[in-house]
Design an enzyme around this catalytic site. Sequence first.
Site, mmCIF file in Angstrom:
data_model
loop_
_atom_site.group_PDB
_atom_site.id
_atom_site.type_symbol
_atom_site.label_atom_id
_atom_site.label_comp_id
_atom_site.label_asym_id
_atom_site.label_seq_id
_atom_site.Cartn_x
_atom_site.Cartn_y
_atom_site.Cartn_z
ATOM 1 N N GLY A 189 40.114 -68.138 46.676
ATOM 2 C CA GLY A 189 40.195 -67.169 45.584
ATOM 3 C C GLY A 189 41.628 -66.782 45.281
ATOM 4 O O GLY A 189 42.565 -67.508 45.638
ATOM 5 N N HIS B 92 45.165 -69.217 40.891
ATOM 6 C CA HIS B 92 46.376 -69.364 40.081
ATOM 7 C C HIS B 92 46.410 -70.796 39.551
ATOM 8 O O HIS B 92 45.461 -71.572 39.761
ATOM 9 C CB HIS B 92 47.624 -69.022 40.898
ATOM 10 C CG HIS B 92 47.710 -69.763 42.207
ATOM 11 N ND1 HIS B 92 47.923 -71.114 42.286
ATOM 12 C CD2 HIS B 92 47.578 -69.338 43.490
ATOM 13 C CE1 HIS B 92 47.948 -71.495 43.542
ATOM 14 N NE2 HIS B 92 47.728 -70.432 44.306
ATOM 15 N N GLU B 93 47.531 -71.151 38.903
ATOM 16 C CA GLU B 93 47.564 -72.455 38.229
ATOM 17 C C GLU B 93 47.469 -73.635 39.185
ATOM 18 O O GLU B 93 47.060 -74.722 38.774
ATOM 19 C CB GLU B 93 48.822 -72.559 37.372
ATOM 20 C CG GLU B 93 48.675 -71.732 36.106
ATOM 21 C CD GLU B 93 49.929 -71.712 35.272
ATOM 22 O OE1 GLU B 93 50.643 -72.732 35.236
ATOM 23 O OE2 GLU B 93 50.209 -70.665 34.670
ATOM 24 N N HIS C 181 45.391 -73.825 41.755
ATOM 25 C CA HIS C 181 43.939 -74.056 41.860
ATOM 26 C C HIS C 181 43.402 -74.674 40.563
ATOM 27 O O HIS C 181 42.560 -75.574 40.598
ATOM 28 C CB HIS C 181 43.206 -72.731 42.085
ATOM 29 C CG HIS C 181 43.605 -71.992 43.320
ATOM 30 N ND1 HIS C 181 44.299 -70.809 43.277
ATOM 31 C CD2 HIS C 181 43.406 -72.270 44.623
ATOM 32 C CE1 HIS C 181 44.507 -70.368 44.512
ATOM 33 N NE2 HIS C 181 43.982 -71.247 45.354
ATOM 34 N N GLN D 298 47.322 -79.826 55.732
ATOM 35 C CA GLN D 298 45.877 -79.662 55.535
ATOM 36 C C GLN D 298 45.279 -80.962 54.979
ATOM 37 O O GLN D 298 44.206 -81.404 55.403
ATOM 38 C CB GLN D 298 45.632 -78.501 54.577
ATOM 39 C CG GLN D 298 44.198 -78.330 54.139
ATOM 40 C CD GLN D 298 44.001 -77.015 53.412
ATOM 41 O OE1 GLN D 298 43.913 -75.970 54.026
ATOM 42 N NE2 GLN D 298 43.926 -77.063 52.096
ATOM 43 N N SER E 130 51.520 -69.800 44.888
ATOM 44 C CA SER E 130 50.732 -69.435 46.059
ATOM 45 C C SER E 130 50.230 -68.019 45.857
ATOM 46 O O SER E 130 50.914 -67.187 45.242
ATOM 47 C CB SER E 130 51.616 -69.491 47.310
ATOM 48 O OG SER E 130 51.000 -68.780 48.360
HETATM 49 P P1 AMP Z 1 43.836 -71.790 48.944
HETATM 50 O O1 AMP Z 1 43.029 -70.935 48.024
HETATM 51 O O2 AMP Z 1 45.217 -71.299 49.192
HETATM 52 O O3 AMP Z 1 43.072 -72.143 50.205
HETATM 53 O O4 AMP Z 1 44.040 -73.164 48.182
HETATM 54 C C1 AMP Z 1 42.953 -73.904 47.681
HETATM 55 C C2 AMP Z 1 43.432 -75.251 47.249
HETATM 56 O O5 AMP Z 1 44.414 -75.104 46.222
HETATM 57 C C3 AMP Z 1 44.088 -76.043 48.381
HETATM 58 O O6 AMP Z 1 43.682 -77.413 48.291
HETATM 59 C C4 AMP Z 1 45.552 -75.882 48.084
HETATM 60 O O7 AMP Z 1 46.348 -76.944 48.582
HETATM 61 C C5 AMP Z 1 45.541 -75.872 46.575
HETATM 62 N N1 AMP Z 1 46.771 -75.240 46.071
HETATM 63 C C6 AMP Z 1 47.260 -74.022 46.408
HETATM 64 N N2 AMP Z 1 48.448 -73.800 45.804
HETATM 65 C C7 AMP Z 1 48.717 -74.925 45.088
HETATM 66 C C8 AMP Z 1 49.805 -75.334 44.256
HETATM 67 N N3 AMP Z 1 50.854 -74.547 44.036
HETATM 68 N N4 AMP Z 1 49.742 -76.553 43.681
HETATM 69 C C9 AMP Z 1 48.684 -77.372 43.899
HETATM 70 N N5 AMP Z 1 47.625 -77.049 44.665
HETATM 71 C C10 AMP Z 1 47.643 -75.848 45.252
#
Ligand code: AMP
Length: 284
Positions: free
Chosen positions: A31, A34-35, A37, A153, A185
């Site tokens: 959740g 952002h862009e 996701h 990851q 992030s």
């Molecule tokens: P998270 O919600 O932080 O667990 O991220 C969910 C997914 O979004 C994961 O596969 C992350 O690697 C991806 N993600 C998060 N930030 C970015 C980003 N800046 N650019 C590309 N993918 C992202």
Amino acid sequence: MEIITRQQKMASVAKKLRRENRVLGFVPTMGALHEGHLSLIQKARQMTDEVIVSIFVNPTQFNEGTDFEAYPRDLTADAEILSPFDVDYIYAPDSSEVYGDEYSTFVTVDDIADKLEGSSRPGHFRGVATIVTILFNTIRPDFAFFGQKDAQQVAVIRRLVRDLRFDTEIIVLPIVREDSGLARSSRNERLSAADRKSAAVIFRALSAANEMAMDGERSAGNITDKVREVIETEPSGSIDYIALVNKESLDPIEKIGKEPALLAVAVRFGDIRLIDNIVLNEEE
Ligand code: AMP
């Protein structure tokens, strides 16, 4: 767009869709969308018939209780962000729905999970591998989409899928950045305005390293020294690690050879820990 909170409902909906020969695309998230996701979701929309986005702040992958507590949660805002993207299902279970009272099974990926982030955040990838296993077993997606932002990851999940023979293809998408170069992030929101500006130094450092490599520099020592030198121009940043490793095994590299090399960093600004990376020597 339907919001599903119950595991049994999610499993039965996914099963029905599979029976109808729909191709399932799955984007796991925590959740605070952002862009970064959204880039995964857009790719899932292009490639698959049914797009399922999970929103679940997974307690087992946090090793600092305060970080888990502080993690932003706003399902209504996230659903709003997703509304223009033609998502079919949001799966947003409670922690009790996923882990229940007597949960006792965990998945560990040896070796690659212990490096880089693993040494700073013990147990983190055990939590990641466990939740990904649970979610893949619930949904059984044809494709699952992950960001290169979390490079380790990706390496852990690729290994998990290969070793446990999950019938899901992993698609990895490039890092989405803010205008300053800072990798997007959810944690960026918690940086002070000054730190958010300073943190752009991370990408400047990675870009300088990339240029060195493109100009023929092969020595990991020289490349990581350069990264350190650039990051240290911002005194508010405190380097956790700078590592040049094989992109798949995450074994340290001394000289860049033919294989893609992952240059990964973790840097703290205040109490926010940021990670970023760039792949050197990658064929397009
Ligand atoms: P998270 O919600 O932080 O667990 O991220 C969910 C997914 O979004 C994961 O596969 C992350 O690697 C991806 N993600 C998060 N930030 C970015 C980003 N800046 N650019 C590309 N993918 C992202």
